[in-house]
Scaffold this motif. Structure first.
Motif, mmCIF file in Angstrom:
data_model
loop_
_atom_site.group_PDB
_atom_site.id
_atom_site.type_symbol
_atom_site.label_atom_id
_atom_site.label_comp_id
_atom_site.label_asym_id
_atom_site.label_seq_id
_atom_site.Cartn_x
_atom_site.Cartn_y
_atom_site.Cartn_z
ATOM 1 N N VAL A 154 21.530 -17.793 16.092
ATOM 2 C CA VAL A 154 20.048 -17.679 16.462
ATOM 3 C C VAL A 154 19.364 -18.955 16.303
ATOM 4 C CG1 VAL A 154 17.847 -16.338 15.724
ATOM 5 C CG2 VAL A 154 20.136 -15.173 15.391
ATOM 6 N N TYR A 180 11.235 -19.623 15.819
ATOM 7 C CA TYR A 180 12.293 -19.138 16.465
ATOM 8 C C TYR A 180 12.357 -19.813 18.004
ATOM 9 C CZ TYR A 180 8.471 -16.009 17.797
ATOM 10 O OH TYR A 180 7.312 -15.356 18.020
ATOM 11 N N SER A 181 13.465 -19.456 18.598
ATOM 12 C CA SER A 181 13.425 -19.816 20.109
ATOM 13 C C SER A 181 13.718 -21.560 19.950
ATOM 14 C CB SER A 181 12.529 -19.444 20.962
ATOM 15 O OG SER A 181 12.499 -19.607 22.274
ATOM 16 N N GLN A 205 16.214 -17.314 23.829
ATOM 17 C CA GLN A 205 16.069 -16.444 23.281
ATOM 18 C C GLN A 205 14.644 -15.715 22.978
ATOM 19 O OE1 GLN A 205 18.162 -17.562 19.489
ATOM 20 N NE2 GLN A 205 20.198 -17.288 20.560
ATOM 21 N N ARG A 208 14.009 -12.053 22.942
ATOM 22 C CA ARG A 208 14.480 -11.389 21.965
ATOM 23 C C ARG A 208 13.777 -11.082 20.751
ATOM 24 N NH1 ARG A 208 20.632 -13.446 21.686
ATOM 25 N NH2 ARG A 208 21.083 -13.357 23.960
ATOM 26 N N TRP A 209 12.306 -11.777 20.915
ATOM 27 C CA TRP A 209 11.449 -11.738 19.831
ATOM 28 C C TRP A 209 10.230 -10.903 20.249
ATOM 29 C CZ3 TRP A 209 12.372 -13.427 15.093
ATOM 30 C CH2 TRP A 209 13.505 -13.978 14.644
ATOM 31 N N TYR A 214 13.815 -10.332 15.688
ATOM 32 C CA TYR A 214 14.722 -10.758 16.409
ATOM 33 C C TYR A 214 15.702 -9.551 16.962
ATOM 34 C CZ TYR A 214 18.860 -13.186 18.310
ATOM 35 O OH TYR A 214 20.101 -13.476 18.928
#
Length: 369
Positions: A154, A180-181, A205, A208-209, A214
Motif C-alpha cells: 500500500v 496515502y497514495s 491507488q 481505493r481511498w 483503504y
C-alpha cells in the motif's frame, strides 16, 4: 508517474527506441554538462524536434520537483532504472529504488548529480517502488517527502531529513499518519503555513481511498460520466513539517460554470502529479490529466481550493507520463518536466527545463514540448 490502465488508448506514438543502455547512478557526486548526448542528437535530426535538452544523461530521471535553496536550483526527481519487469497496468515496471538529487547554479549551466540521497533499504517500513518525491526547508532542516509501498503493498508517504539540500537524508521510522497514495508536493505559503498536496489514480491507488479507508477491491475502471471526479488531497503540515496538522481534504476543481469537473472529463479532471505555486496573490494548482497527456492548471484564492480550471500549460510530451514542477528563479519562471528522448521507453525518462510565461491577465502561455 504510472502506466495507463488497460482501458486507456492514448493517441501518442513513441519514437523508436534509441541506442542508449539503461544505467545505474553513481554513488558519489558527479558533474555533467547539460548538452545533448550523441544518441539524442541523432534522434533530433531524424525524428521528433524537442523544445529542450535533457539535463543529464548519466542516469534516467523523471518527475522533477525543483526548489531554490541557497541561491541554487535543487531538483528532486525519481530515478528510473531498467528493472527487467514487464509493463503492466499497475506500473510495476516503475521499480525505482533510490533518489539522486541534482543541482545547478544557472539555467543552461552545469548540472551536478550529488549521488544517492535515500535508498529503499534505508526506510524501515518500505517495501518497493520509490516514486516521485518533493522537498522543503524550514528552520535549518531540509525535508524530503517520498511515496513508497509499505510491506503490504500500500502506498504511503514518508519524510526524511538532512542538514544539506543535497542529502543524504535519514527517513523517519514510520510513514506520515493519515498519508496515502503518491506524488507529494509541498507548498510553503508567504504566511509560513505549509501544505502537502498528494494523490494519483489507478496505480497510485487514490481511487481505493474513496471512503477514507483503504479498499483493495475498489475497481480500476473508468468512472461513470455522472460521477464527480476524484480529487487530489491536501493537508496542512505541522510546525515540525513531519505530520499532518488537521484532516486530509479533497480538492475540488470547478469548470467555467462553477460546477465540479466530472470523472469522465479526462481533459480537465485530476489524475496525478499535482503542484502548487503562487502568482500575484492567487494559488495555481497544476496537475496531469493522465490518459489525455496534458498538464493543466486551475486557479483559486485559497491554498486548499476550490480551484477553477483555466487551461493547458503544456501539451503532451513524448512518453506516457507527465509530471512537473514550477519555480521562480532570479525573477523568471520555469517549468521542469520529463520526456523519453534518451530511451524511447515510457519507464526510462529524462528531466528537462524550459521557461514558463504568465500572461498579463494571469493566464499561463501553453508550451509545446
Amino acid at each position: 508517474m504510472l502506466l495507463k490502465p488497460a482501458f486507456f488508448r492514448p493517441a501518442l506514438v513513441l519514437a523508436a527506441p534509441l541506442a542508449l543502455a539503461a544505467c545505474q547512478g553513481p554513488a558519489s557526486q558527479q558533474t555533467t554538462e547539460s548538452a545533448t548526448p550523441p544518441a539524442a542528437a541523432k534522434a533530433d535530426s531524424a525524428g521528433p524536434k524537442y523544445l529542450a535538452k535533457p539535463l543529464i544523461s548519466n542516469i534516467y530521471t523523471a518527475d522533477p520537483s525543483a526548489h531554490v535553496f541557497n541561491g541554487k536550483i535543487y531538483i528532486y526527481p525519481s530515478h528510473d532504472i531498467e528493472a527487467g519487469i514487464a509493463e503492466n497496468d499497475n506500473g510495476d515496471h516503475f521499480a525505482m529504488r533510490d533518489y539522486h538529487i541534482l543541482s545547478l547554479d544557472s539555467i543552461g549551466g552545469k548540472v551536478t548529480d550529488h549521488g544517492v540521497a535515500l535508498d529503499t533499504k534505508d526506510i524501515p517500513w518500505a517495501g518497493r517502488q520509490l516514486w516521485a518525491p518533493d522537498a522543503a526547508f524550514k528552520n535549518g532542516t531540509y525535508f524530503l517527502y517520498f511515496p513508497v509501498k509499505d510491506k503490504k503493498d500500500v502506498f504511503r508517504i514518508g519524510v526524511a531529513t538532512s542538514t544539506s539540500p543535497s542529502g543524504p537524508f535519514k527517513a523517519e521510522p514510520t510513514p506520515i499518519t493519515g498519508s496515502y497514495s503518491i506524488d507529494p508536493a509541498v507548498f510553503s505559503d508567504t504566511n509560513g503555513a505549509a501544505y502537502m498536496y498528494f494523490g494519483g489514480l489507478w496505480g497510485g491507488q487514490l481511487q481505493r481511498w474513496k471512503t477514507g479507508t483503504y479498499d483493495p477491491t475498489a475497481p480500476d475502471k473508468k468512472p461513470d460520466g455522472r460521477e464527480p471526479a476524484v480529487g487530489a488531497r491536501v493537508a496542512k503540515l505541522s510546525a515540525d513539517m513531519k505530520h499532518f496538522d488537521g484532516p486530509v481534504k479533497e480538492i475540488t476543481i470547478l469548470d467555467s460554470l462553477g460546477k465540479p469537473v466530472l470523472a469522465s472529463d479526462s481533459k480537465h479532471r485530476f489524475f496525478e502529479g499535482g503542484w502548487m505555486h503562487k502568482f500575484q496573490g492567487k494559488y495555481y494548482f497544476s496537475y496531469s490529466t493522465g490518459d489525455t497527456h496534458l498538464l493543466v492548471y486551475a486557479v483559486g484564492t485559497s491554498p486548499t481550493g476550490p480551484f477553477t480550471y483555466k487551461g493547458v500549460l503544456m501539451k503532451p510530451v513524448q512518453g506516457w507520463t507527465t509530471h512537473h514542477s514550477i519555480v521562480e528563479f532570479k525573477g523568471k519562471w520555469y517549468i521542469f518536466y520529463h520526456d523519453t528522448e534518451l530511451s524511447g521507453k515510457t519507464w526510462l525518462r529524462n528531466v528537462k527545463v524550459t521557461a514558463l510565461t504568465h500572461n498579463p491577465d494571469g493566464s499561463i502561455a501553453t508550451i509545446t514540448p
